[in-house]
Design a protein around this motif. Structure first.
Motif: not given
Length: 206
Positions: A135-154
């Motif tokens: 949860a504390s992972y630090k994002l940087s400019v340019g990072d792309v966040i996506t929902v996993s394929e398996k989770s998208r179906a929920s």
């Protein structure tokens, strides 16, 4: 992983304002702060005048509780903010805003930061194509966040996609592809938390 396990509504009452720690519940009549808008404990309803130190301490506690960060981790964020260029207080808020759980919340995945943190811990998100469950992972400019394929179906994520949130200027999102990107660091005016970061700097500078 250390985390707060007490009553979240008690935290709002202690700070004297709604911190929206429980998402939608905070907007209903079930909200404990709406029913008992005074500090918890035996002397909660007594009037107390805070010293300068007390005011600074309450501001720090408020920031910790909004972002769900414990004392040791919060101090490390402050120490890192001190070493960065710019204004220390604003740097501190930027570091907290760029946490993965906060960005997931800003994207509309979760009614609260607490729920967003749980979604991250359960491994529903990828950062630049790699699964991240910190949860504390630090994002940087340019990072792309996506929902996993398996989770998208929920059903849960289908509901999130059907009710997109207005994003802050420093994020862009593609609801259909369950994808978002960090396009810049947040400016102070883009950070909408009710915190006076100057008081936190004063506290740590004592």
């Amino acid at each position: 992983m250390a985390r707060y396990t007490g009553a979240h509504c008690r935290q709002c009452r202690r700070e004297g304002m709604k911190l929206f720690l429980k998402g939608d519940r905070c907007y209903t009549d079930k909200c404990a702060f709406a029913r008992r808008g005074y500090a918890p404990g035996q002397h909660g309803q007594s009037k107390k005048k805070l010293s300068n130190y007390g005011i600074q301490l309450r501001e720090k506690q408020k920031a910790k509780r909004i972002y769900g960060v414990l004392e040791g981790q919060f101090r490390r964020y402050y120490e890192k903010a001190e070493t960065m260029r710019g204004i220390t207080g604003e740097n501190l808020l930027k570091l907290l805003e760029m946490r993965l759980d906060n960005v997931v919340f800003k994207l509309g995945y979760g009614a609260s930061r607490r729920e967003a943190r749980q979604l991250v811990n359960h491994g529903h998100f990828l950062v630049n194509g790699h699964r991240v469950d910190i949860a504390s992972y630090k994002l940087s400019v340019g990072d792309v966040i996506t929902v996993s394929e398996k989770s998208r179906a929920s059903e849960r994520f289908k509901v999130f996609a059907a009710n997109p949130k207005a994003l802050p200027k420093w994020l862009s999102g593609n609801v259909e592809n369950f994808e978002a990107k960090v396009i810049s660091e947040p400016a102070r005016e883009d950070i909408d938390v009710p915190v006076n970061e100057t008081l936190i700097v004063e506290l740590y500078s004592r």
